[in-house]
Design a protein around this motif. Structure first.
Motif, PDB file in Angstrom:
ATOM      1  N   LYS A  12       0.820  -1.211   0.000  1.00 49.49           N
ATOM      2  CA  LYS A  12       0.000   0.000   0.000  1.00 49.49           C
ATOM      3  C   LYS A  12       0.856   1.264   0.000  1.00 49.49           C
ATOM      4  CE  LYS A  12      -3.881  -2.000   2.446  1.00 49.49           C
ATOM      5  NZ  LYS A  12      -4.450  -2.253   3.757  1.00 49.49           N
ATOM      6  N   SER A  49       1.396   4.358  -2.806  1.00 47.46           N
ATOM      7  CA  SER A  49       0.849   5.691  -2.567  1.00 47.46           C
ATOM      8  C   SER A  49       1.810   6.677  -1.921  1.00 47.46           C
ATOM      9  CB  SER A  49      -0.358   5.561  -1.638  1.00 47.46           C
ATOM     10  OG  SER A  49       0.078   5.073  -0.373  1.00 47.46           O
ATOM     11  N   GLY A  59       1.778   7.116   1.144  1.00 51.33           N
ATOM     12  CA  GLY A  59       0.966   7.711   2.210  1.00 51.33           C
ATOM     13  C   GLY A  59       1.228   7.120   3.583  1.00 51.33           C
ATOM     14  N   ILE A  60       0.837   7.888   4.604  1.00 47.64           N
ATOM     15  CA  ILE A  60       0.840   7.406   5.981  1.00 47.64           C
ATOM     16  C   ILE A  60      -0.333   6.450   6.120  1.00 47.64           C
ATOM     17  CG2 ILE A  60       0.442   8.098   8.388  1.00 47.64           C
ATOM     18  CD1 ILE A  60       1.655  10.835   7.640  1.00 47.64           C
ATOM     19  N   LEU A  61      -0.114   5.269   6.686  1.00 51.50           N
ATOM     20  CA  LEU A  61      -1.221   4.318   6.862  1.00 51.50           C
ATOM     21  C   LEU A  61      -2.202   4.860   7.885  1.00 51.50           C
ATOM     22  CD1 LEU A  61       0.841   1.015   6.997  1.00 51.50           C
ATOM     23  CD2 LEU A  61      -0.703   1.709   5.135  1.00 51.50           C
ATOM     24  N   LEU A  62      -3.465   4.872   7.523  1.00 53.90           N
ATOM     25  CA  LEU A  62      -4.494   5.439   8.384  1.00 53.90           C
ATOM     26  C   LEU A  62      -5.446   4.337   8.823  1.00 53.90           C
ATOM     27  CD1 LEU A  62      -5.203   8.361   9.283  1.00 53.90           C
ATOM     28  CD2 LEU A  62      -6.904   8.385   7.460  1.00 53.90           C
ATOM     29  N   ALA A  63      -5.864   4.388  10.089  1.00 56.93           N
ATOM     30  CA  ALA A  63      -6.768   3.355  10.591  1.00 56.93           C
ATOM     31  C   ALA A  63      -7.807   3.966  11.521  1.00 56.93           C
ATOM     32  CB  ALA A  63      -5.973   2.291  11.342  1.00 56.93           C
ATOM     33  N   HIS A 113      -7.453  15.613  12.810  1.00 58.89           N
ATOM     34  CA  HIS A 113      -7.549  16.163  11.474  1.00 58.89           C
ATOM     35  C   HIS A 113      -8.862  15.690  10.864  1.00 58.89           C
ATOM     36  CE1 HIS A 113      -5.201  16.746   7.469  1.00 58.89           C
ATOM     37  NE2 HIS A 113      -6.397  17.298   7.466  1.00 58.89           N
ATOM     38  N   PRO A 118     -11.166  15.766   7.878  1.00 60.34           N
ATOM     39  CA  PRO A 118     -11.049  16.228   6.485  1.00 60.34           C
ATOM     40  C   PRO A 118     -12.253  17.066   6.060  1.00 60.34           C
ATOM     41  CG  PRO A 118     -11.527  13.879   6.570  1.00 60.34           C
ATOM     42  CD  PRO A 118     -11.291  14.322   7.977  1.00 60.34           C
ATOM     43  N   GLU A 143     -14.179  17.046   3.660  1.00 65.11           N
ATOM     44  CA  GLU A 143     -15.375  16.377   3.143  1.00 65.11           C
ATOM     45  C   GLU A 143     -16.397  16.124   4.247  1.00 65.11           C
ATOM     46  OE1 GLU A 143     -12.319  13.765   2.308  1.00 65.11           O
ATOM     47  OE2 GLU A 143     -11.902  15.808   1.700  1.00 65.11           O
ATOM     48  N   LEU A 160      -1.793   4.461  11.566  1.00 65.08           N
ATOM     49  CA  LEU A 160      -1.781   3.083  12.077  1.00 65.08           C
ATOM     50  C   LEU A 160      -0.596   2.804  12.996  1.00 65.08           C
ATOM     51  CD1 LEU A 160      -3.092   0.159  11.661  1.00 65.08           C
ATOM     52  CD2 LEU A 160      -1.168  -0.205  10.118  1.00 65.08           C
ATOM     53  N   TYR A 180     -12.530   6.168   9.292  1.00 57.19           N
ATOM     54  CA  TYR A 180     -11.941   7.329   8.625  1.00 57.19           C
ATOM     55  C   TYR A 180     -12.434   7.520   7.194  1.00 57.19           C
ATOM     56  CZ  TYR A 180      -9.059   3.669   6.628  1.00 57.19           C
ATOM     57  OH  TYR A 180      -8.645   2.530   5.983  1.00 57.19           O
TER      58      TYR A 180
END
Lengths: 249, 500
Positions: free
Chosen positions: B90, B94, B96-100, B252, B254, B256, B345, B419
């Motif tokens: 992943k 990407s 990216g920072i893994l988000l959970a 944070h 977002p 949206e 994560l 998230y």
């Protein structure tokens, strides 16, 4: 009807001083003069009222925290945390102010005749008709407008230590809303990577004329002379500075 | 040919003999794991999109659906487990920072499961809570060192207290992280059960001001939705320094998720990111914390206890001592397992310490310094059941917060995708199509039922110990024994080993 009262703050602890202020406001007093203020904290904190308080001396930290409506005239310098999370009202400081002025401020106006410390207007916000305003007559330290999410921040550089630049480093770091106007130019290396200078529009000139006009009125300065020099306008690159940072685990 | 290294996490097993292609699963799944083929007039699954939230399984009228782990075996490797391999795929995709979502799910020791509760036998007889009164009443706030009386009355007024009928509150979850229907459910349940819910840092929705007596309002670094009216709306104010799911970092929300309602409650423009920086910009020391505590007391005329919430970290005990001395009335400790709507994560799973150890250390430290009475201690982050509550109280807590457990009561199935904003149970979402799935009346009943059930169980266990008031259990570590713990663990927990 105007009701005045004078309170001598000499030797009074902040809790008792603020109790006296609140009691006076309950008695429908609408002009309070505080004399010999010397570091008492939280003056005006959390007060919802339209009265005017004039402060002779040096009020302590968190002046006007969460304040909702008062007008404060400070005849002296102010310390740290002025207008912390302030919602409404006006603060006029006839001297310098310390760090983190206007932290998370959502509404109202703060005018500082002299210079300010670090992290001023940090995380200042705006909401609907509430657009907070901070005008600083002198110079500002580093992290000016950091995390700024709304409102208007004006820095004039009219006074302050000669050897000091108009603004410190990391100006506007993390900014994601609002507008900053700095009189004269700012070297690019001082700007946070989330802000960019843009052209001034007619609207900007009108806005500056209005607010600098109020500043000049408060402190008896020459508005036209201040406005004669060009300003740098700074806005954030976008509202979502950290939008593409994550991936679902 | 570009190959996607990431295989689906789950397999949607559709029993074709039972499926009537009614499309309920298609409508129910916001993740688009069930799709409709209009040409063939059939429902089909997109395994890649499934998060295993069980919404389709629960709503399928013919019980045609089962969700399984995707049957993909990696070569056995005790070190390079599929979790790490997939995470690298992943991140290589990407950057990216893994988000959970939710709390740490790693197999660290759960100390609750290594603590056993005492019961009376023969001597000091046990009490039957069905026939005898049992007191769970709890007061949170600073307690004076001594009481003095004049004419039979208290000479000095007690510092402000939060009065709870049960020692369990709903933890801070903001409007934005969870839906208004979820918040309303918790507020109503808190009122029903005589306890509190917590606004989190997202402000207080106008419809919830009516639950003020059961509300703890939070002040976090983003200072969202905070004005004098908000500060005075609740029964206490909680300063959030950190949370167990992500100690040391900020929050944070977002853009949206910042629709009209969230925008008005947080008092920020619609669609803008709501960034809560890691530190409060006015707090760099215990002295600065004192300044914030007292600015809140000033703003509310000293009528409300002020709590300070920190994540359980290595030196929590020393920090807690500082917090007590800074003038806080309540200290909230949030442990490693604490949940969240979104956290990086690696932070969620690797930063902080288990609440059991932090609680024991903090309680002991405050006792050693003779300042335990100056603060109440509330613990959060891992409380799963009533016996966890009993163990926490015996270790020294005054009360517990439950977040994850409360959401499970509302229908959360722990898929950990909060998230994404696509919670099919209408909890961790602001999408009106999804939020309406949670009826606040029903949610309130379920959440209140959970508290009711746990209260009954707590009374049973108290009675079993021969104790008829929760107060007598507080910090009573003699009521606990450790099992399968090291000498060091036992020493930190301050309990004897089972059999001793």
């Amino acid at each position: 009807m105007n009701q005045n009262i004078t309170i001598d703050a000499k030797g009074i602890y902040y809790r008792q001083l603020n109790e006296a202020i609140k009691a006076s406001l309950q008695d429908k007093i609408n002009t309070i003069e505080l004399q010999n203020v010397n570091g008492q904290r939280y003056i005006g904190a959390g007060i919802t009222n339209d009265a005017t308080i004039s402060i002779q001396g040096t009020p302590g930290n968190d002046l006007a925290a969460y304040m909702d409506g008062l007008t404060l005239q400070v005849y002296g310098n102010a310390q740290d945390g002025v207008a912390n999370t302030m919602n409404k009202g006006t603060i006029i400081i006839h001297g310098d102010a310390g760090d983190a002025l206007g932290y998370a401020m959502r509404g109202g106006e703060v005018y500082v005749k002299g210079s300010v410390g670090y992290r001023v207007a940090i995380h200042m916000k705006e909401f609907q008709e509430k657009v907070p305003l901070v005008v600083v007559g002198g110079k500002a330290g580093s992290f000016f407008g950091e995390y700024m999410a709304g409102g208007i921040l004006i820095l004039l550089g009219l006074r302050g230590r000669e050897e000091q630049p108009i603004v410190g480093d990391y100006c506007g770091t993390g900014m994601h809303g609002g507008i900053m106007y700095i009189r004269g130019s700012v070297e690019e290396h001082k700007l946070g990577k989330e802000v960019k200078p843009v052209e001034m529009t007619e609207e900007d000139h009108q806005r500056l004329a209005l607010y600098v006009g109020r500043f000049a009125e408060h402190f008896g300065e020459d508005k036209e002379e201040i406005l004669a020099q060009p300003f740098t306008k700074l806005i954030p690159y976008n509202k979502r500075p950290y939008g593409n940072l994550y991936v679902g685990a | 040919m570009k190959v996607n290294y990431l295989m689906p996490e789950f397999l949607i097993d559709r029993d074709e003999q039972r499926c009537t292609h009614c499309r309920i699963c298609v409508h129910q799944c916001a993740n688009e794991a069930h799709l409709w083929n209009d040409k063939k007039k059939i429902v089909y699954g997109e395994d890649q999109n499934c998060v295993n939230c069980h919404r389709c399984v629960a709503t399928c009228p013919t019980r045609a659906l089962r969700i399984r782990n995707y049957p993909l075996e990696y070569k056995n490797n005790a070190h390079w487990t599929p979790h790490y391999i997939k995470s690298i795929f992943k991140q290589a995709n990407s950057g990216g920072i893994l988000l959970a979502g939710m709390g740490c799910d790693r197999p660290y020791p759960v100390y609750w499961d290594h603590l056993l509760i005492n019961a009376s036998q023969v001597t000091n007889p046990s009490i039957d809570p069905l026939r005898e009164p049992m007191e769970l009443k709890t007061f949170l706030g600073r307690k004076p060192e001594k009481l003095s009386f004049q004419n039979g009355k208290l000479a000095e007024a007690l510092p402000p207290q939060v009065e709870l009928d049960i020692p369990i509150m709903f933890a801070a979850m903001s409007f934005g992280a969870i839906s208004l229907n979820a918040m309303t459910s918790l507020a109503m349940a808190a009122k029903e059960m005589g306890t509190c819910y917590n606004t989190g840092e997202g402000g207080l929705h106008s419809s919830l001001y009516q639950y003020g007596e059961n509300t703890i309002v939070q002040v976090a670094s983003g200072r969202f939705g905070i004005d004098p009216e908000y500060l005075n709306a609740g029964t206490a104010i909680e300063i959030k320094i950190g949370q167990g799911a992500k100690p040391g970092i900020g929050g944070h929300l977002p853009g949206e998720k910042v629709g009209m309602d969230v925008s008005q409650t947080r008092m920020i423009p619609e669609g803008s990111d709501a960034i809560s920086p890691a530190p409060h910009h006015d707090i760099y020391s215990i002295e600065d914390l004192r300044q914030l505590i007292y600015s809140l007391k000033e703003a509310t005329n000293y009528t409300k206890p002020v709590a300070v919430k920190i994540a359980a970290v290595h030196n929590s005990a020393a920090i807690a001592s500082g917090i007590a001395r800074a003038g806080a009335d309540i200290i909230v400790l949030d442990g490693l397992r604490g949940g969240t709507g979104a956290a990086p994560l690696r932070t969620r799973d690797s930063v902080g310490i288990p609440i059991e150890l932090a609680l024991a250390a903090v309680d002991q430290r405050l006792r050693n310094e003779s300042i335990r009475n100056e603060v109440s201690l509330v613990v959060a982050g891992s409380i799963r059941c009533s016996s966890d509550v009993v163990k926490a109280i015996a270790l020294g807590a005054d009360a517990c917060y439950i977040g994850t457990a409360a959401l499970i009561a509302l229908g959360c199935h722990m898929c950990q995708k909060c998230y994404t904003g696509k919670c099919n149970w209408g909890i961790a979402t602001q999408n009106p199509k999804l939020t309406k799935r949670l009826d606040p009346e029903e949610g309130a009943e379920r959440a209140a039922n959970l508290l009711r059930a746990w209260s009954r169980e707590i009374k049973e266990m108290l009675g079993g110990m021969g104790i008829n008031a929760l107060e007598s259990l507080r910090g009573n570590r003699l009521m606990l024994r450790g099992i399968d713990l090291s000498e060091r663990d036992l020493a930190i927990l301050g309990v004897k080993a089972a059999g001793e």
